[in-house]
Design an enzyme around this catalytic site. Structure first.
Site, PDB file in Angstrom:
ATOM      1  N   HIS A  17      10.239 -11.305  15.819  1.00  0.00           N
ATOM      2  CA  HIS A  17      10.707 -10.921  14.439  1.00  0.00           C
ATOM      3  C   HIS A  17      11.476 -12.211  14.253  1.00  0.00           C
ATOM      4  CE1 HIS A  17      10.970  -6.553  15.459  1.00  0.00           C
ATOM      5  NE2 HIS A  17      10.046  -6.693  14.628  1.00  0.00           N
ATOM      6  N   LYS A  41      11.377   9.402  11.343  1.00  0.00           N
ATOM      7  CA  LYS A  41      10.931   8.590  12.242  1.00  0.00           C
ATOM      8  C   LYS A  41      12.006   8.521  13.327  1.00  0.00           C
ATOM      9  CE  LYS A  41       8.536   4.230  13.146  1.00  0.00           C
ATOM     10  NZ  LYS A  41       8.088   3.055  12.590  1.00  0.00           N
ATOM     11  N   ARG A  90       0.488 -10.957  14.208  1.00  0.00           N
ATOM     12  CA  ARG A  90       0.299 -11.452  15.483  1.00  0.00           C
ATOM     13  C   ARG A  90      -0.837 -11.627  15.835  1.00  0.00           C
ATOM     14  NH1 ARG A  90       4.273  -6.404  17.224  1.00  0.00           N
ATOM     15  NH2 ARG A  90       2.688  -5.565  15.860  1.00  0.00           N
ATOM     16  N   SER A 127       8.200  -4.560  19.340  1.00  0.00           N
ATOM     17  CA  SER A 127       9.134  -3.723  19.711  1.00  0.00           C
ATOM     18  C   SER A 127       8.763  -2.542  20.406  1.00  0.00           C
ATOM     19  CB  SER A 127       9.794  -3.073  18.368  1.00  0.00           C
ATOM     20  OG  SER A 127      10.472  -4.227  17.701  1.00  0.00           O
TER      21      SER A 127
HETATM   22  O1  PNS Z   1       8.066  -2.995  11.341  1.00  0.00           O
HETATM   23  P1  PNS Z   1       7.052  -1.874  10.775  1.00  0.00           P
HETATM   24  O2  PNS Z   1       7.348  -0.536  11.152  1.00  0.00           O
HETATM   25  O3  PNS Z   1       5.623  -2.532  11.086  1.00  0.00           O
HETATM   26  O4  PNS Z   1       7.504  -1.999   9.288  1.00  0.00           O
HETATM   27  C1  PNS Z   1       6.514  -1.317   8.462  1.00  0.00           C
HETATM   28  C2  PNS Z   1       7.118  -1.363   6.789  1.00  0.00           C
HETATM   29  C3  PNS Z   1       8.595  -0.928   6.925  1.00  0.00           C
HETATM   30  C4  PNS Z   1       6.920  -2.666   5.997  1.00  0.00           C
HETATM   31  C5  PNS Z   1       6.224  -0.209   6.157  1.00  0.00           C
HETATM   32  O5  PNS Z   1       6.244   1.042   6.641  1.00  0.00           O
HETATM   33  C6  PNS Z   1       6.913   0.144   4.513  1.00  0.00           C
HETATM   34  O6  PNS Z   1       6.780  -0.926   3.549  1.00  0.00           O
HETATM   35  N1  PNS Z   1       7.531   1.095   4.401  1.00  0.00           N
HETATM   36  C7  PNS Z   1       8.384   1.627   3.211  1.00  0.00           C
HETATM   37  C8  PNS Z   1       7.355   2.609   2.451  1.00  0.00           C
HETATM   38  C9  PNS Z   1       6.259   2.134   1.569  1.00  0.00           C
HETATM   39  O7  PNS Z   1       6.544   1.034   0.747  1.00  0.00           O
HETATM   40  N2  PNS Z   1       5.020   2.129   1.994  1.00  0.00           N
HETATM   41  C10 PNS Z   1       3.782   1.673   1.244  1.00  0.00           C
HETATM   42  C11 PNS Z   1       3.473   0.576   1.937  1.00  0.00           C
HETATM   43  S1  PNS Z   1       2.270  -0.236   1.228  1.00  0.00           S
END
Ligand code: PNS
Length: 160
Positions: A17, A41, A90, A127
């Site tokens: 990160h 979650k 990644r 993570s």
């Molecule tokens: O670290 P992560 O879990 O890979 O992050 C994922 C994240 C937070 C970027 C994604 O789940 C997100 O944007 N969630 C917010 C809800 C949303 O906007 N969903 C539509 C995404 S296209």
């Protein structure tokens, strides 16, 4: 002025990160790190703990701030005046899902996504894997910032 948002769960913050956040800080005038608050979650660390880890991690990056968001990421981007989302990639395994989300966010609000490849030597750092290895007593030093090691060990200790 170009402002970007770097979203994620950061549960916990890893050196992967920090690599992406440092790259984003070099590419944009301002970067807002956005920690997702997702009640449905389960997470190992509270949002406050994750914010604290991030604040420590980006302390030297003067154009980076840390915040939380709930709901749609594009709504947070609009509220913060950010036109770009930065995500780390990644490997090709990440790419498919990241492109799918990038297309969705563009369709929802015209927000662009910049995908930044992580350093090759960090391509395996996630993570979820860090937690799994730490849970079974494996050595995760060097994969998370040093100040995350103790909280991680304590949080995974079986209850006495
Ligand atoms: O670290 P992560 O879990 O890979 O992050 C994922 C994240 C937070 C970027 C994604 O789940 C997100 O944007 N969630 C917010 C809800 C949303 O906007 N969903 C539509 C995404 S296209």
């Amino acid at each position: 002025m170009r402002r970007a948002v770097c979203p994620g769960s950061f549960d916990p913050l890893t050196v992967g990160h920090l690599d992406v956040l440092t790259r984003a800080a070099g590419l944009f005038d301002e970067v807002v790190v956005a920690v997702l608050v997702n009640e449905s979650k389960s997470s190992l660390f509270t949002v406050e703990e994750r914010l604290q880890m991030l604040e420590q991690g980006v302390a030297d990056l003067t154009n980076v701030s840390v915040d939380t968001f709930a709901g749609l990421l594009v709504d947070f981007c609009r509220d913060r005046g950010a036109t770009v989302i930065v995500k780390g990639v990644r490997s090709v395994v990440d790419l498919g899902y990241e492109v799918q989300m990038a297309h969705m966010n563009e369709r929802l609000a015209g927000v662009q996504t910049v995908l930044v490849p992580t350093a090759p030597d960090l391509s395996f750092v996630a993570s979820s894997l860090v937690k799994e290895v730490a849970r079974f007593g494996g050595d995760v030093s060097g994969l998370v910032p040093s100040y995350v090691l103790d909280p991680l060990r304590r949080r995974l200790e079986p209850p006495a």
